[in-house]
Enzyme design. Structure first.
Site, short mmCIF file in Angstrom:
data_model
loop_
_atom_site.label_atom_id
_atom_site.label_comp_id
_atom_site.label_asym_id
_atom_site.label_seq_id
_atom_site.Cartn_x
_atom_site.Cartn_y
_atom_site.Cartn_z
N ASN A 35 -12.13 -0.69 -0.88
CA ASN A 35 -11.49 -1.28 0.30
C ASN A 35 -12.26 -0.95 1.56
O ASN A 35 -12.60 0.23 1.79
CB ASN A 35 -10.06 -0.73 0.43
CG ASN A 35 -9.37 -1.22 1.70
OD1 ASN A 35 -9.02 -2.39 1.79
ND2 ASN A 35 -9.21 -0.35 2.68
N GLU A 36 -12.54 -1.96 2.36
CA GLU A 36 -13.14 -1.79 3.70
C GLU A 36 -14.22 -0.70 3.71
O GLU A 36 -14.20 0.22 4.55
CB GLU A 36 -12.05 -1.48 4.74
CG GLU A 36 -11.13 -2.67 4.95
CD GLU A 36 -10.19 -2.54 6.16
OE1 GLU A 36 -10.07 -1.43 6.73
OE2 GLU A 36 -9.59 -3.57 6.54
N GLN A 61 1.40 -6.46 5.57
CA GLN A 61 1.73 -6.17 4.19
C GLN A 61 3.07 -6.82 3.87
O GLN A 61 3.45 -7.74 4.59
CB GLN A 61 1.72 -4.66 3.97
CG GLN A 61 0.34 -4.05 4.25
CD GLN A 61 0.15 -2.63 3.77
OE1 GLN A 61 0.99 -2.06 3.10
NE2 GLN A 61 -0.99 -2.02 4.14
N GLU A 119 -6.40 -9.26 3.51
CA GLU A 119 -5.56 -8.64 4.55
C GLU A 119 -5.60 -9.53 5.77
O GLU A 119 -6.69 -9.76 6.33
CB GLU A 119 -6.06 -7.24 4.93
CG GLU A 119 -5.80 -6.19 3.88
CD GLU A 119 -6.13 -4.78 4.34
OE1 GLU A 119 -5.96 -4.46 5.53
OE2 GLU A 119 -6.58 -3.99 3.48
N GLU A 131 0.86 -1.19 0.00
CA GLU A 131 0.00 0.00 0.00
C GLU A 131 0.89 1.24 0.00
O GLU A 131 2.00 1.21 0.54
CB GLU A 131 -0.89 -0.02 1.26
CG GLU A 131 -1.75 1.23 1.42
CD GLU A 131 -2.85 1.08 2.46
OE1 GLU A 131 -2.90 0.05 3.15
OE2 GLU A 131 -3.66 2.02 2.57
N ASN A 157 -6.69 1.50 2.78
CA ASN A 157 -7.42 2.75 2.98
C ASN A 157 -6.99 3.82 1.97
O ASN A 157 -7.78 4.70 1.60
CB ASN A 157 -7.19 3.27 4.41
CG ASN A 157 -7.77 2.32 5.45
OD1 ASN A 157 -8.70 1.56 5.17
ND2 ASN A 157 -7.22 2.35 6.66
N TYR A 207 -6.88 -8.87 11.65
CA TYR A 207 -5.60 -8.66 12.31
C TYR A 207 -5.76 -9.05 13.77
O TYR A 207 -6.82 -8.83 14.36
CB TYR A 207 -5.19 -7.19 12.25
CG TYR A 207 -4.92 -6.67 10.85
CD1 TYR A 207 -3.69 -6.86 10.24
CD2 TYR A 207 -5.91 -5.97 10.15
CE1 TYR A 207 -3.44 -6.38 8.95
CE2 TYR A 207 -5.67 -5.48 8.87
CZ TYR A 207 -4.43 -5.69 8.28
OH TYR A 207 -4.19 -5.21 7.02
O1 AHR Z 1 -3.06 -2.81 6.14
C1 AHR Z 1 -3.27 -1.61 6.83
C2 AHR Z 1 -4.69 -1.12 6.73
O2 AHR Z 1 -5.53 -2.02 7.40
C3 AHR Z 1 -5.29 -1.06 5.34
O3 AHR Z 1 -5.00 0.13 4.69
C4 AHR Z 1 -6.76 -1.15 5.61
O4 AHR Z 1 -7.45 -1.75 4.56
C5 AHR Z 1 -6.85 -1.93 6.90
O5 AHR Z 1 -7.64 -1.31 7.83
#
Ligand code: AHR
Length: 499
Positions: A172-173, A349, A292, A27, A72, A244
């Site tokens: 995204n999201e 990432q 992700e 990103e 994001n 995450y």
């Molecule tokens: O990977 C970091 C961020 O985590 C990304 O930009 C977003 O999609 C997620 O919230």
């Protein structure tokens, strides 16, 4: 020693591993692009300014697809700013990460980088602050041969051949209130459907990923997937999942049990995909792009103090420790155990930003999480066998958590059977047994172990090999039975080869 039994049957398979589950993510965030993959002033950069040391480490990871440019970031992405002569590219504010984006590295440079890293590109379009037309425009620029304004523009930028990007994320999201251009499920489902419809008219060969929930604990989870897919089922192929984990409470057993939640999350999203397919009497199965996933929490406090509107600061620079590597191993096992439905996944990432690879002006090194990913990506190819693990469980915040996570992959082409296993017991070794009589001629070729006495041990630039694997694991096949010792707190890869 504690004991566990693993049961497999050659013909009892989950599904073939889609190599794209070993994808990753770059990103425009922190030092992922600038100083991570692109740093023209360094001696280790090639003629395009791409860091060769980073490419070498990415090659070790064997990453077949890389998602780009966000995240994001994509919700403010103006792809046109990123192409053409560099001196004409504008600097812009990036509202997602409160920094300045110089656009000195852009879409075409990323395609070149991905080629050098032997990866395909998974491209995201901006459905936060832009719409259907801009999504089609960037597709036209990338994939059309020529003869139109935007495909000819690409050619004029020096790219005669189309990039032929096959996988596209529709934003995204979009469920997240933090997202610039955040939408309700119905709003997003509508725009995703319209963009998907238009994009597939232009290039029917592409595959499209709709945004699922940005985590299993989102208050809209479930309803979001249902409503979004109900709107765009006809035109999309995958729904995304993001997750995450962190060990904020400093409770290692609970932290290592997080893969239980990941497993539940996948099962639930699969159920919703099938529900929507059923209610639409659809023939098409929607699969999962887990685009992700990782551990992310070490840098949270530090990042709150960052100065705004600077260029590529040290942001999301988690320094991973050994317990993070164990959980990453369990997350990989979880993805493999769902190989029938998880067709793509991206470790988020790849470089510097919550990443397996770190760089400085003087070098690049492997974080602890590098190793389980590298092993799974290189050895976890073939067919996943339904792997039953009989072992004791422990009580965790997710309920019962097995001490042993494991999955077996049968690579018939290479005549190799690979067992991935994590022992989550912090003090006791496990002896595992596995009936190998269906694989009569197979013998142990190597047993790779990642273990460290200090669960918080890290790799840093000054001590890059503090946590690293060795091949001295104890396993043997005798009378058709594999017996292996899984050290307390360890990641294991047992490779069996046909004699
Ligand atoms: O990977 C970091 C961020 O985590 C990304 O930009 C977003 O999609 C997620 O919230």
């Amino acid at each position: 020693m504690k004991k566990a039994n693993i049961i497999i049957d050659k013909s009892y398979i989950v599904g073939d591993v889609d190599k794209r589950i070993y994808g990753s993510f770059i990103e425009h965030l922190g030092r992922a692009v600038y100083e991570g993959i692109y740093q023209p002033e360094l001696a280790c950069a090639d003629e395009q300014g791409l860091r060769k040391d980073t490419i070498d480490l990415v090659s070790e990871l064997n990453v077949p697809i890389v998602r780009y440019p966000g995240g994001n970031f994509v919700s403010g992405y103006r792809w046109e700013d990123t192409v053409g002569p560099k001196e004409q590219r504008p600097s812009r504010v990036d509202l997602a990460w409160n920094v300045i984006e110089t656009n000195q590295f852009g879409l075409n440079e990323f395609v070149d980088w991905a080629r050098k890293a032997k990866s395909d590109v998974m491209m995201a379009v901006n459905l936060g602050t832009r719409g259907v037309l801009e999504a089609v425009d960037v597709l036209e620029y990338c994939n059309l041969k020529g003869g139109t304004r935007l495909s000819d523009l690409r050619i004029s930028h020096g790219y005669q051949q189309p990039h032929n990007i096959k996988t596209w994320c529709l934003g995204n999201e979009m469920d997240g209130p933090w997202q610039v251009g955040h939408k309700t499920a119905t709003e997003y489902g509508r725009i995703a459907n319209e963009a998907a419809h238009a994009m597939k008219i232009l290039d029917p060969s592409i595959e499209l990923v709709a945004c699922g929930s940005s985590g299993s604990r989102m208050p809209t989870f479930g309803d979001w997937e249902n409503e979004v897919l109900s709107e765009c089922y006809e035109h999309v192929d995958y729904i995304s999942m993001h997750q995450y984990f962190g060990n904020q409470e400093n409770n290692t057993p609970d932290f290592l049990a997080s893969s239980v939640e990941m497993d539940d999350f996948i099962k639930n999203v699969v159920a919703i995909c099938d529900f929507v397919q059923g209610k639409k009497h659809g023939k098409k199965q929607i699969n999962i792009s887990f685009d992700e996933w990782n551990v992310w929490y070490h840098s949270n406090e530090q990042d709150k103090k960052l100065e705004k509107w600077v260029k590529h600061p040290h942001q999301l620079e988690d320094v991973y420790n050994f317990e993070d590597a164990l959980l990453v191993g369990s997350m990989l096992i979880t993805l493999l155990r769902h190989a029938d439905r998880v067709k793509m996944a991206c470790l988020a990432q790849l470089v510097n930003v919550i990443a397996p690879i770190m760089t400085s002006d003087t070098g690049a090194w492997r974080q602890t999480i590098f190793y389980p990913f590298m092993h799974a990506s290189n050895f976890g190819r073939g067919t996943v066998l339904n792997t039953i693990v009989k072992c004791p469980v422990y009580d965790s915040k997710y309920g019962d958590a097995p001490y042993i996570d494991s999955v077996v992959v049968d690579n018939t082409e290479a005549e190799e059977l690979v067992i991935f296993a994590v022992n989550k017991d912090l003090t006791e070794d496990f002896e595992i047994t596995l009936d190998m009589r269906q694989y009569a001629a197979y013998q142990v070729a190597e047993h790779i172990v990642l273990h460290h006495e200090d669960i918080k041990a890290e790799n840093t630039q000054s001590n890059p090999d503090n946590v690293k694997p060795h091949t001295g694991g104890a396993s043997r096949v005798e009378n058709g039975i594999l017996t292996a010792v899984l050290e307390n707190k360890s990641w294991n890869v047992i490779r069996l080869k046909k004699n």
